[in-house]
Write a protein that holds these residues in place. Sequence first.
Motif, mmCIF file in Angstrom:
data_model
loop_
_atom_site.group_PDB
_atom_site.id
_atom_site.type_symbol
_atom_site.label_atom_id
_atom_site.label_comp_id
_atom_site.label_asym_id
_atom_site.label_seq_id
_atom_site.Cartn_x
_atom_site.Cartn_y
_atom_site.Cartn_z
ATOM 1 N N ARG A 1 0.822 -1.205 0.000
ATOM 2 C CA ARG A 1 0.000 0.000 0.000
ATOM 3 C C ARG A 1 0.864 1.266 0.000
ATOM 4 N NH1 ARG A 1 -3.718 0.814 4.875
ATOM 5 N NH2 ARG A 1 -3.673 3.077 4.635
ATOM 6 N N ASP A 2 1.900 1.251 0.824
ATOM 7 C CA ASP A 2 2.796 2.414 0.887
ATOM 8 C C ASP A 2 3.569 2.597 -0.420
ATOM 9 O OD1 ASP A 2 1.903 2.958 3.392
ATOM 10 O OD2 ASP A 2 3.723 2.332 4.450
ATOM 11 N N ILE A 3 3.995 1.482 -1.025
ATOM 12 C CA ILE A 3 4.707 1.584 -2.305
ATOM 13 C C ILE A 3 3.796 2.224 -3.355
ATOM 14 C CG2 ILE A 3 5.777 0.272 -4.198
ATOM 15 C CD1 ILE A 3 7.458 0.144 -1.646
ATOM 16 N N LEU A 4 2.534 1.781 -3.403
ATOM 17 C CA LEU A 4 1.603 2.332 -4.394
ATOM 18 C C LEU A 4 1.355 3.813 -4.157
ATOM 19 C CD1 LEU A 4 -0.872 -0.643 -4.862
ATOM 20 C CD2 LEU A 4 0.707 0.327 -6.553
ATOM 21 N N GLU A 5 1.364 4.211 -2.880
ATOM 22 C CA GLU A 5 1.217 5.624 -2.533
ATOM 23 C C GLU A 5 2.376 6.438 -3.142
ATOM 24 O OE1 GLU A 5 -1.508 6.384 -0.875
ATOM 25 O OE2 GLU A 5 -0.999 8.506 -0.610
ATOM 26 N N LEU A 6 3.569 5.870 -3.098
ATOM 27 C CA LEU A 6 4.743 6.559 -3.663
ATOM 28 C C LEU A 6 4.685 6.566 -5.192
ATOM 29 C CD1 LEU A 6 7.654 5.226 -1.415
ATOM 30 C CD2 LEU A 6 6.386 7.380 -1.206
ATOM 31 N N VAL A 7 4.225 5.451 -5.769
ATOM 32 C CA VAL A 7 4.145 5.367 -7.239
ATOM 33 C C VAL A 7 3.278 6.507 -7.788
ATOM 34 C CG1 VAL A 7 3.201 3.950 -9.125
ATOM 35 C CG2 VAL A 7 4.665 2.902 -7.377
ATOM 36 N N LYS A 8 2.236 6.880 -7.001
ATOM 37 C CA LYS A 8 1.338 7.963 -7.427
ATOM 38 C C LYS A 8 2.054 9.310 -7.573
ATOM 39 C CE LYS A 8 -2.756 6.436 -4.982
ATOM 40 N NZ LYS A 8 -3.252 6.805 -3.649
ATOM 41 N N LEU A 9 3.227 9.442 -6.963
ATOM 42 C CA LEU A 9 3.948 10.722 -7.035
ATOM 43 C C LEU A 9 4.533 10.971 -8.419
ATOM 44 C CD1 LEU A 9 5.758 10.644 -3.563
ATOM 45 C CD2 LEU A 9 3.818 12.083 -4.251
ATOM 46 N N GLY A 10 4.504 9.963 -9.301
ATOM 47 C CA GLY A 10 4.953 10.183 -10.676
ATOM 48 C C GLY A 10 6.461 10.309 -10.812
ATOM 49 N N ARG A 11 7.215 9.715 -9.877
ATOM 50 C CA ARG A 11 8.668 9.633 -10.008
ATOM 51 C C ARG A 11 9.021 8.161 -10.161
ATOM 52 N NH1 ARG A 11 6.833 14.141 -9.522
ATOM 53 N NH2 ARG A 11 8.057 15.991 -9.004
ATOM 54 N N VAL A 12 10.297 7.869 -10.495
ATOM 55 C CA VAL A 12 10.701 6.467 -10.604
ATOM 56 C C VAL A 12 10.864 5.904 -9.195
ATOM 57 C CG1 VAL A 12 12.468 4.867 -11.423
ATOM 58 C CG2 VAL A 12 11.889 6.899 -12.779
ATOM 59 N N VAL A 13 10.072 4.892 -8.865
ATOM 60 C CA VAL A 13 10.156 4.273 -7.543
ATOM 61 C C VAL A 13 10.904 2.952 -7.689
ATOM 62 C CG1 VAL A 13 8.848 3.312 -5.608
ATOM 63 C CG2 VAL A 13 8.021 5.374 -6.791
ATOM 64 N N VAL A 14 12.064 2.849 -7.030
ATOM 65 C CA VAL A 14 12.864 1.630 -7.088
ATOM 66 C C VAL A 14 12.701 0.879 -5.770
ATOM 67 C CG1 VAL A 14 15.166 0.648 -7.392
ATOM 68 C CG2 VAL A 14 14.568 2.782 -8.565
ATOM 69 N N VAL A 15 12.068 -0.288 -5.825
ATOM 70 C CA VAL A 15 11.927 -1.114 -4.625
ATOM 71 C C VAL A 15 13.007 -2.187 -4.689
ATOM 72 C CG1 VAL A 15 10.385 -2.575 -3.271
ATOM 73 C CG2 VAL A 15 9.451 -0.658 -4.587
ATOM 74 N N ASP A 16 13.948 -2.102 -3.777
ATOM 75 C CA ASP A 16 15.095 -3.012 -3.770
ATOM 76 C C ASP A 16 14.737 -4.215 -2.897
ATOM 77 O OD1 ASP A 16 17.499 -4.326 -3.366
ATOM 78 O OD2 ASP A 16 18.666 -2.491 -3.063
ATOM 79 N N GLU A 17 14.507 -5.340 -3.558
ATOM 80 C CA GLU A 17 14.077 -6.564 -2.851
ATOM 81 C C GLU A 17 15.203 -7.594 -2.758
ATOM 82 O OE1 GLU A 17 10.471 -8.014 -4.687
ATOM 83 O OE2 GLU A 17 9.261 -6.377 -3.889
ATOM 84 N N ALA A 18 16.400 -7.140 -2.418
ATOM 85 C CA ALA A 18 17.544 -8.057 -2.311
ATOM 86 C C ALA A 18 17.277 -9.195 -1.312
ATOM 87 C CB ALA A 18 18.799 -7.286 -1.904
ATOM 88 N N TYR A 19 16.369 -8.954 -0.340
ATOM 89 C CA TYR A 19 16.104 -9.956 0.708
ATOM 90 C C TYR A 19 14.695 -10.544 0.622
ATOM 91 C CZ TYR A 19 20.346 -7.840 2.413
ATOM 92 O OH TYR A 19 21.630 -7.379 2.501
#
Length: 363
Positions: free
Chosen positions: A180-198
């Motif tokens: 939910r929080d990631i989608l909130e950031l995606v709405k800002l219209g910038r490149v959102v990089v979610v680093d899922e190394a773990y």
Amino acid sequence: MSSGDIQKMIRGDLGSLKAYQPIAPPDVLSERAGVPIEGVIKLDGNENPYGCSPMVGRALAGYPFYHVYPDPEQRELRKALAGYVGVDAAHIVAGAGSDELIDLILRLFLEPGDRVINCIPTFGMYPFCTEICGGKVIDVPRDKSYAIDIAGIKEAVNEKTKVIFIASPNNPTGNITTQRDILELVKLGRVVVVDEAYSEFSGTTVAPLVPEHGNLIVLRSFSKWAGLAGLRIGYGIFPTLIAEQLLKIKQPYNINLAAQVALQESLADMEYLQGTVQKIISERERLFARLGDLRFLKPFPSQANFILCAVAKGDAQVIHEGLQKRGVFIRYYDTSLLRNSLRISVGRPEHTDALIDALKGIC
Ligand SMILES: *Cc1c(COP(=O)(O)O)cnc(C)c1O
């Protein structure tokens, strides 16, 4: 030419760049601590204590085509990864570690002075690569439980902001950021990089969301869960337009054939690898309990393969050095947001026991 003249030719903005603080290999640690290399207990790099799949070594020994350049379009690799992730291969690009992809993403998007949002405390490669690419790092501190500050990020975003980095689970705090929080950031219209190394340790991912969003990127790695840190292989799940551009600007032969073979063998031996991931997850819970039993430490719950500990009584640096003398290596932090803290990678059960004994010997 004098060294002063050469110095003047070096990019001015790199003069003040702080070097990245990498970890040292076992032979260097062994010499530093004066313990034999077999006695080194390495809990400082979130590496897999069980190593990689035994199929990797066998396949590498017999591989007949090392004299040929690897595929610049990474066709086989991308197909194998697409099957693992469950998205089309057009969304995948592999890198020499996900570190290379962090650099490539920033090279693709940043012009001098552009801004990158960094949710501290977090992984040091984001600010490091941003500065090398001529960007400006905007730190937005996490809250007391290390959750990202969405309101703070919204306030920090301006017309110069291009990229927002979120590690989930976060290094070194071990907590995740919700979808939910990631989608909130995606709405800002910038490149959102979610680093899922773990991601394999938390069982969480936002990768399935990537095809529906033009500005969401997910980075993954084979360094931690698959035990291939030394071979340097990571990948990203990208919107197709970004994937095409990255394939264009990357070094043509960025993935060496040994790494490619190792990745394919790993994906063919999932049962073994999932077994080691499960062992690490159960050991994480045991380590958490044992650390909590020590009254001078306050471990923070983790969904990754390491545990952050605040030192409630005593000096983290003294503990760090005391462990080092006993051949146990962990990470030490003393920054404005991580005072007097330690990060301990989850090892094998015997590593946990040796660590706890050593801690009792010091404090
Ligand atoms: C270890 C780590 C990486 C680096 O992975 P490589 O694939 O080895 O480059 C990326 N992100 C985070 C958060 C990490 O902790």
